[in-house]
Design a protein around this motif. Structure first.
Motif, PDB file in Angstrom:
ATOM      1  N   GLN A 132       0.931  -1.102   0.064  1.00  0.00           N
ATOM      2  CA  GLN A 132      -0.027  -0.041   0.097  1.00  0.00           C
ATOM      3  C   GLN A 132       0.923   1.135  -0.075  1.00  0.00           C
ATOM      4  O   GLN A 132       1.892   1.136   0.575  1.00  0.00           O
ATOM      5  N   ARG A 145      -3.945  10.957  -0.061  1.00  0.00           N
ATOM      6  CA  ARG A 145      -4.552   9.605  -1.003  1.00  0.00           C
ATOM      7  C   ARG A 145      -3.745   8.405  -0.753  1.00  0.00           C
ATOM      8  O   ARG A 145      -2.588   8.310  -0.722  1.00  0.00           O
ATOM      9  N   TRP A 150      -3.402   4.172  -2.147  1.00  0.00           N
ATOM     10  CA  TRP A 150      -3.542   3.324  -3.327  1.00  0.00           C
ATOM     11  C   TRP A 150      -2.761   2.037  -3.202  1.00  0.00           C
ATOM     12  O   TRP A 150      -1.748   1.904  -2.576  1.00  0.00           O
ATOM     13  N   SER A 169      -0.796  -1.505  -4.506  1.00  0.00           N
ATOM     14  CA  SER A 169      -0.103  -2.001  -5.998  1.00  0.00           C
ATOM     15  C   SER A 169       0.329  -3.452  -5.613  1.00  0.00           C
ATOM     16  O   SER A 169       1.010  -3.610  -4.779  1.00  0.00           O
ATOM     17  N   CYS A 200       2.165   9.648  -6.224  1.00  0.00           N
ATOM     18  CA  CYS A 200       0.698   9.846  -6.526  1.00  0.00           C
ATOM     19  C   CYS A 200       0.559  10.360  -7.862  1.00  0.00           C
ATOM     20  O   CYS A 200       1.267  11.199  -8.227  1.00  0.00           O
ATOM     21  N   ILE A 212      -7.825  -4.490  -7.228  1.00  0.00           N
ATOM     22  CA  ILE A 212      -6.746  -3.203  -7.777  1.00  0.00           C
ATOM     23  C   ILE A 212      -7.287  -2.697  -9.062  1.00  0.00           C
ATOM     24  O   ILE A 212      -7.411  -3.719  -9.982  1.00  0.00           O
TER      25      ILE A 212
END
Length: 162
Positions: A47, A55, A57, A59, A88, A139
């Motif tokens: 993460q 933010r 995300w 991967s 980001c 994802i």
């Protein structure tokens, strides 16, 4: 990094009585090992969180580079680890952010690293192991090559150079 060191110490305890250390080193480069050193690259899930906009995300294309060497006469070994970063896609002044791995994935990566160390530094046979990395959730979207440090270095499994 504390978690990495703890998992590594637990796994390295059985390496023929040698003392092994693990250190974070963002200056090691793929394909450029010092004389007497070995390389191992592992892909994992992690993460990320942007330090600017907050933010986050996931991967599943996070590269982790290990360089390792054993000094048998001194009964010690060293592992240098570099965790490749991502930035980001929303922030124009985004920084490369450190990945955050689950304990389970760190344990699997270190287990696989120990297998490589046993083979290359101690001449052992490869073990039969079926343990793999895990990730929970979905994802969505493509891999962001322009925001992936490993892609920019040409070592990401999603990089066109591969």
């Amino acid at each position: 990094m504390e978690l990495w060191v703890r998992v590594f110490r637990d796994r390295a305890a059985g390496l023929d009585g040698d003392e092994w250390t693990l250190e974070l080193n963002d200056s090691i480069e793929p394909g450029r090992t010092q004389r007497g050193w070995n390389q191992y690259i592992r892909n994992s899930y992690a993460q990320f969180r942007c330090s600017l906009c907050r933010r986050s995300w996931p991967s599943k294309q996070v590269q982790v580079l290990f360089h390792f060497s054993r000094e048998s006469s001194l009964r010690r070994g060293t592992v240098r680890v570099r965790r490749f970063k991502q930035k980001c896609r929303r922030c124009s002044a985004a920084r490369m952010e450190e990945p955050s791995f689950t304990v389970e994935n760190i344990d699997v990566m270190v287990e696989k690293l120990m297998e490589k160390i046993r083979i290359r530094c101690y001449g052992e046979e490869p073990p039969e192991s079926n343990r793999n990395l895990r990730f929970d959730g979905r994802i969505e979207g493509p891999h962001e090559r322009l925001h992936c440090e490993a892609c920019l270095k040409g070592i990401c499994s999603q990089s066109p150079a591969q």
